[in-house]
Write an enzyme that holds these catalytic residues in place. Structure first.
Site, PDB file in Angstrom:
ATOM      1  N   GLU A 125     -60.511  -6.503  -8.924  1.00  0.00           N
ATOM      2  CA  GLU A 125     -61.108  -6.708 -10.237  1.00  0.00           C
ATOM      3  C   GLU A 125     -62.602  -7.034 -10.199  1.00  0.00           C
ATOM      4  O   GLU A 125     -63.318  -6.714 -11.146  1.00  0.00           O
ATOM      5  CB  GLU A 125     -60.366  -7.856 -10.964  1.00  0.00           C
ATOM      6  N   SER A 391     -11.659 -15.632 -49.584  1.00  0.00           N
ATOM      7  CA  SER A 391     -10.560 -16.590 -49.419  1.00  0.00           C
ATOM      8  C   SER A 391     -10.818 -17.631 -48.347  1.00  0.00           C
ATOM      9  O   SER A 391     -10.061 -18.608 -48.244  1.00  0.00           O
ATOM     10  CB  SER A 391      -9.266 -15.836 -49.107  1.00  0.00           C
TER      11      SER A 391
END
Length: 677
Positions: A125, A391
């Site tokens: 880099e 229900s």
């Protein structure tokens, strides 16, 4: 012509020649002289305009530099920001489940890393890292030349200092303006910090893809080890990822990551950072990344935790470890059960989504699946979705009736009923005449539930549901008996917990403890006795009735060998929702199936696929667990578990019996919401 005349003519001719030749020679000399004299002014003008352009370039650069400074915070007030906090969420076994926040690892000191790790980043880099002062002109020229040769952006000229400045202070946008800001901040960083500090800060902040920030997080994510322990080949792969973390991620592009690692090793060898022997050895044994963690249902739990974490510990500004009640084994089993069953039967039954919640009898969440696929939809249907329970709401109706003197053997009429144009019907449009409450609940008879709600009042039913833990707004009208008011899966599941624990109130929770990295406990869940909300003999009656649902009722498909279990199915109107909430004395599990757009399913009821999914989850949750009886039914038959019956086939309302129940905070709220009765 005479001689004299010829001489005169010759002279005239000679004069003519003489008069013509010199001018030509003279003209040539004058012309050449003008070119020589004109060259000096042209060169001067070239120098002049070159100087003018250079001066304007300096002025423009200075102006741009000043403008950049003007738009940045005062340099003297800039501080290196703290690393974003990491929140690690662990299961009941103490193992990490998922990491949230920036997914950063802990900061690692430069001296604790193997020497070849930082050198790998310098080699690939910023090879002149120790020679420049934040900006590398030679690097910019080299990158520009390479880009021109390749007719594209093949190299970048950013130094490590510039990359760090971008990561710390700027966005990732690629604009000239951002690059200028980056350069200014890189110069400031070089002046404020030493090279070692910049390199260490860079290694702990740079992004490596897959949500990992910093070498420690990246090493853990890709290789399952600390950055302190990575090998040379692994260091080379990590350094190679920085160029393009998404494209080179070894999970998605192992070949590309390997080629980039080879380039890093070549650069390190060229610079003398490693020997050729070391490089060859690393190439012979290349790095192998671990398999990626699945983007699974645990992320629904993580999202839920992050939503409430601030309420537990305040603003999160440090690394935290959140200890949860989640059982990784049960979580995986629940996810697999839902995904498998929907994949096998979802298309046929026209159902696309589902959710599961499993909690202990004291409210600790053991598993939560908020949807079929977290990667496709992060909406948590277990917590955030509210649907009609059908229900599955009826137990609150029957509990209201039992608390007012009825028993499972009390008889009520199952026959058509009409209320101002509303005609509730049973699922099969069949009517059985006089039936016991036990049979009516097991068979989920709608008319009996409506009659009981009218008998004791919708407000009384709503109050019962609120007392057990329902938090959503309930419309206190006769249709409440059939579960028409929407609730969430987690609150409905939690409201069944008092049946499983003997009548005690519960508070649903998933966070047990929160501590920081050094180990200081910031939050610990207090064990409060929330009080009894159902009398023991009433719990026994309810459990006997809901156990019958699995024995002869709508949930006969439930399979849990050796364990007494109970529960209730639910199906909303037009088959838009299908539920089953079932429990043992160990775990309460709720399952919901439906479609996000509320589209009807193909006659999918709570007694079919939800029960099958529930059975798979519960089997996984009871492996190796000693059998526990349902509260009130231990060592006794159904009949002996009941109190003496004082109501038979009468249809008249029964006077309420006083209940010795601690109302607590819920009771206080309900008294003020509905008034005293």
């Amino acid at each position: 012509m005479g001689r004299r005349s010829r001489r005169r003519a010759a002279s005239a001719e000679g004069d003519t020649v003489a008069s013509q030749d010199p001018p030509r020679r003279g003209t040539a000399r004058r012309s050449g002289g003008r070119r020589r004299r004109g060259g000096s002014p042209s060169f001067s003008r070239l120098l002049y305009w070159g100087f003018v352009l250079a001066l304007w370039g300096v002025i423009v650069a200075a102006g741009a530099f000043a403008l950049v400074l003007a738009t940045l915070p005062p340099i003297q007030s800039l501080e290196v920001p703290k690393r974003p906090p990491t929140v690690e969420i662990v299961g009941i076994d103490g193992r990490p489940l998922v990491t949230r926040g920036e997914m950063s690892g802990t900061d690692v000191a430069l001296k604790d890393l193997p020497p070849y790790l930082p050198r790998a980043f310098i080699a690939i880099e910023d090879r002149r890292f120790y020679q420049h002062h934040g900006i590398d002109p030679l690097g910019l020229v080299r990158a520009g030349f390479a880009n021109v040769i390749r007719r594209g952006v093949s190299q970048g000229g950013s130094t490590l200092s510039q990359q760090l400045a971008k990561n710390l202070f700027l966005t990732q946008e690629r604009t000239l303006w951002r690059k200028m800001q980056e350069a200014v901040l890189a110069l400031w960083l070089e002046r404020k910090l030493g090279k070692a500090e910049i390199l260490e800060l860079y290694l702990n902040r740079v992004y490596f893809g897959a949500g990992a920030y910093g070498v420690e997080a990246a090493a853990q994510r890709y290789f399952g080890k600390s950055a302190r322990d990575v090998k040379l080949a692994e260091a080379a792969m990590l350094a190679g990822l920085v160029k393009s973390p998404s494209r080179l991620a070894p999970f998605r592009n192992p070949e590309g990551a390997a080629r980039r690692a080879q380039a890093v090793l070549s650069a390190m060898t060229e610079l003398g950072f490693v020997t050729e022997t070391m490089a060859k050895s690393a190439l012979a044994q290349p790095a192998r990344a671990n398999k990626p963690l699945a983007v699974g249902s645990i992320n629904y739990v993580a999202d839920w935790i992050m939503d409430v974490l601030d309420d537990r510990v305040g603003h999160v500004d440090q690394d935290l470890v959140v200890e949860t009640s989640i059982d990784p084994v049960l979580q995986a089993a629940a996810e697999k059960a839902l995904v498998d069953e929907l994949a096998a039967k979802g298309q046929k039954l026209e159902v696309s989504q589902g959710a599961i919640v499993a909690i202990t009898t004291d409210g600790a969440v053991r598993a939560m699946v908020g949807g079929r696929n977290y990667a496709e939809s992060q909406f948590n249907r277990a917590v955030a979705a509210k649907r009609q329970p059908g229900s599955a709401f009826k137990p609150f109706v029957y509990l209201t009736a039992l608390e007012r003197g009825l028993t499972p053997e009390t008889v009520r009429e199952d026959k058509p009923i009409a209320l101002k144009g509303w005609k509730p019907e049973n699922y099969r449009h069949e009517y059985h005449g006089p039936v016991t409450l036990k049979e009516a609940l097991a068979q989920s008879l709608n008319t009996v539930s409506v009659r009981l709600t009218l008998e004791f009042g919708p407000i009384a039913v709503a109050r019962t549901a609120y007392r057990l833990g329902i938090a959503s707004k309930l419309d206190a009208n006769p249709s409440l008996a059939l579960g028409t008011s929407e609730v969430s899966l987690i609150e409905l599941t939690a409201a069944y917990a008092p049946f499983a624990n003997g009548g005690e109130a519960v508070a649903v929770h998933v966070i047990e403890r929160v501590r920081n990295r050094p180990g200081t406990v910031l939050f610990a869940r207090a064990r409060h006795d929330l009080g009894r909300i159902i009398e023991p003999r009433t719990v026994a009656m309810m459990n006997a009735m809901m156990r019958e649902t699995l024995v002869s009722g709508t949930a006969r498909a439930a399979q849990l060998s050796g364990w007494p279990a109970a529960g209730k199915t639910g199906t909303s109107q037009d088959f838009r929702d299908a539920w089953f909430i079932g429990y043992t004395g160990h775990v309460v599990t709720g399952v919901w199936l439906g479609n996000d757009d509320s589209a009807p399913m193909r006659k999918l009821t709570g007694g079919s696929l939800p029960v099958e999914i529930w059975s798979r989850v519960m089997k996984a949750g009871h492996v190796g667990v000693p059998v526990v009886a349902l509260p009130g039914l231990a060592g006794s038959s159904f009949a002996s578990a009941l109190p003496p019956a004082n109501v038979v086939a009468s249809g008249a309302p029964v006077a309420p019996r006083p209940q010795r129940i601690d109302p607590g905070l819920d009771g206080w709220f309900l008294e003020r919401l509905f008034g005293r009765r």
